[in-house]
Enzyme design. Structure first.
Site, mmCIF file in Angstrom:
data_model
loop_
_atom_site.group_PDB
_atom_site.id
_atom_site.type_symbol
_atom_site.label_atom_id
_atom_site.label_comp_id
_atom_site.label_asym_id
_atom_site.label_seq_id
_atom_site.Cartn_x
_atom_site.Cartn_y
_atom_site.Cartn_z
ATOM 1 N N PRO A 67 96.248 -43.066 110.546
ATOM 2 C CA PRO A 67 97.384 -43.898 110.959
ATOM 3 C C PRO A 67 97.249 -44.433 112.383
ATOM 4 O O PRO A 67 96.912 -43.707 113.318
ATOM 5 C CB PRO A 67 98.570 -42.937 110.833
ATOM 6 C CG PRO A 67 98.171 -42.014 109.730
ATOM 7 C CD PRO A 67 96.687 -41.810 109.906
ATOM 8 N N CYS A 68 97.558 -45.726 112.514
ATOM 9 C CA CYS A 68 97.388 -46.402 113.802
ATOM 10 C C CYS A 68 98.655 -46.404 114.647
ATOM 11 O O CYS A 68 98.608 -46.715 115.841
ATOM 12 C CB CYS A 68 96.942 -47.847 113.566
ATOM 13 S SG CYS A 68 98.194 -48.868 112.737
ATOM 14 N N GLN A 69 99.804 -46.052 114.042
ATOM 15 C CA GLN A 69 101.073 -46.169 114.771
ATOM 16 C C GLN A 69 101.101 -45.409 116.099
ATOM 17 O O GLN A 69 101.713 -45.890 117.064
ATOM 18 C CB GLN A 69 102.228 -45.715 113.876
ATOM 19 C CG GLN A 69 102.527 -46.647 112.722
ATOM 20 C CD GLN A 69 101.714 -46.301 111.481
ATOM 21 O OE1 GLN A 69 100.743 -45.556 111.565
ATOM 22 N NE2 GLN A 69 102.124 -46.822 110.328
ATOM 23 N N PHE A 71 98.893 -45.252 118.285
ATOM 24 C CA PHE A 71 98.062 -45.894 119.299
ATOM 25 C C PHE A 71 98.304 -47.393 119.419
ATOM 26 O O PHE A 71 97.860 -48.012 120.381
ATOM 27 C CB PHE A 71 96.576 -45.676 118.962
ATOM 28 C CG PHE A 71 96.270 -44.293 118.455
ATOM 29 C CD1 PHE A 71 96.359 -43.190 119.287
ATOM 30 C CD2 PHE A 71 95.911 -44.090 117.129
ATOM 31 C CE1 PHE A 71 96.091 -41.919 118.812
ATOM 32 C CE2 PHE A 71 95.633 -42.830 116.639
ATOM 33 C CZ PHE A 71 95.728 -41.725 117.487
#
Length: 286
Positions: A67-69, A71
């Site tokens: 998951p990118c949330q 960063f």
């Protein structure tokens, strides 16, 4: 083995490059339905937090866009304090299985938040890493979509499983070219992996990486003649105009699962980029 498989962007691209998907891990119900439709015979696991990596038998490469949330510059950038921070689960699986190759994806904002932790964890379990930001536009897409891609493999070896001393002239010129361009950059690749001073060296490597690290093999491929792999691929894509989202209203418009489609597409890896990287990895492995 595909972690955070989503709607299968990584899996589709790597399949086109000649890989076979051994298993998928995905918790989202809509995305899982898409995977079931296109990969009906591939076994699946729902929650990465309960996955050990051994459930579906042996495999060569672990892939995943965690998951990118935590960063992303589009969010609050809470990093390790975000409940969606699942890199530790990926690290646990790598330690448990020790795959031949690890291929990871995330947003470019990860370089300035949390990336030193990833490099430190990889180094701590004996993996070298190379990374680069590759935009979807590089493979002919009508938008930029910069994404960070990381390739890791057991330290002291090339991705083909040979020790550094066994790497022949074919790869030697790549390392030589990179040293000439940036001696400091070369240290960032070799200085931290397997080192007793792990964390400090990794933090130093990460700070250099933010300034423009280019993974050797990726960089070499990008500067090939137009007949090279990426040149051929882009030329083929430029011959066609990519379909973009139809002009439909933002209110209820009768399109089934429109929000789910947009959400999962937004989270997906662009298959053409995954295919490009897959070809490079396969070339190295074989």
């Amino acid at each position: 083995m595909s972690l955070f498989a989503g709607i299968g962007g990584f899996d589709l691209g790597l399949e086109r490059a000649g890989f076979t998907c051994a298993g998928q891990v995905e918790i989202d119900k809509y995305a899982t339905r898409v995977l079931e439709k296109h990969w009906p015979d591939v076994p699946r696991w729902r929650d990465v937090r309960t996955f050990t990596g051994t459930e579906f038998g042996p495999f060569d490469m672990l892939v995943g866009g965690y998951p990118c949330q935590p960063f992303s510059v589009a969010g609050n950038r809470k990093g390790e304090h975000d409940e969606r921070h699942l890199w530790p689960e990926v690290h646990r699986i790598i330690r448990n299985v020790r795959p031949r190759v690890v291929l990871l994806e995330n947003v470019s904002g990860h370089l300035t938040l949390g990336f030193d932790r990833v490099l430190g964890d990889l180094a701590a379990c004996g993996y070298d890493a190379e990374w680069d930001c590759i935009p979807a536009a590089a493979v002919g897409a009508p938008h930029r979509r910069d994404r960070l891609f990381i390739v890791a493999y057991p330290n002291g070896q090339s991705a083909a499983g040979r020790t550094e001393s066994e790497v022949g002239d074919r790869e030697g010129h790549l390392h030589g070219d990179w040293q000439e361009e940036s001696a400091e950059g070369q240290r960032q690749v070799t200085g931290f992996a397997g080192s007793d001073s792990g964390t400090a060296n990794v933090a130093h490597a990460s700070s250099i990486g933010v300034q423009g690290h280019r993974a050797t093999r990726f960089k070499e491929s990008r500067v090939q003649s137009p007949e090279g792999l990426l040149g051929r691929y882009c030329a083929g894509n430029r011959a066609e105009i990519w379909d973009v989202e139809p002009s439909v209203g933002r209110m209820a418009d009768g399109i089934p699962h429109r929000v789910d489609r947009l959400r999962t597409l937004g989270n997906a890896v662009v298959p053409q980029v995954a295919e490009y990287i897959g070809h490079l990895i396969k070339e190295t492995l074989t």
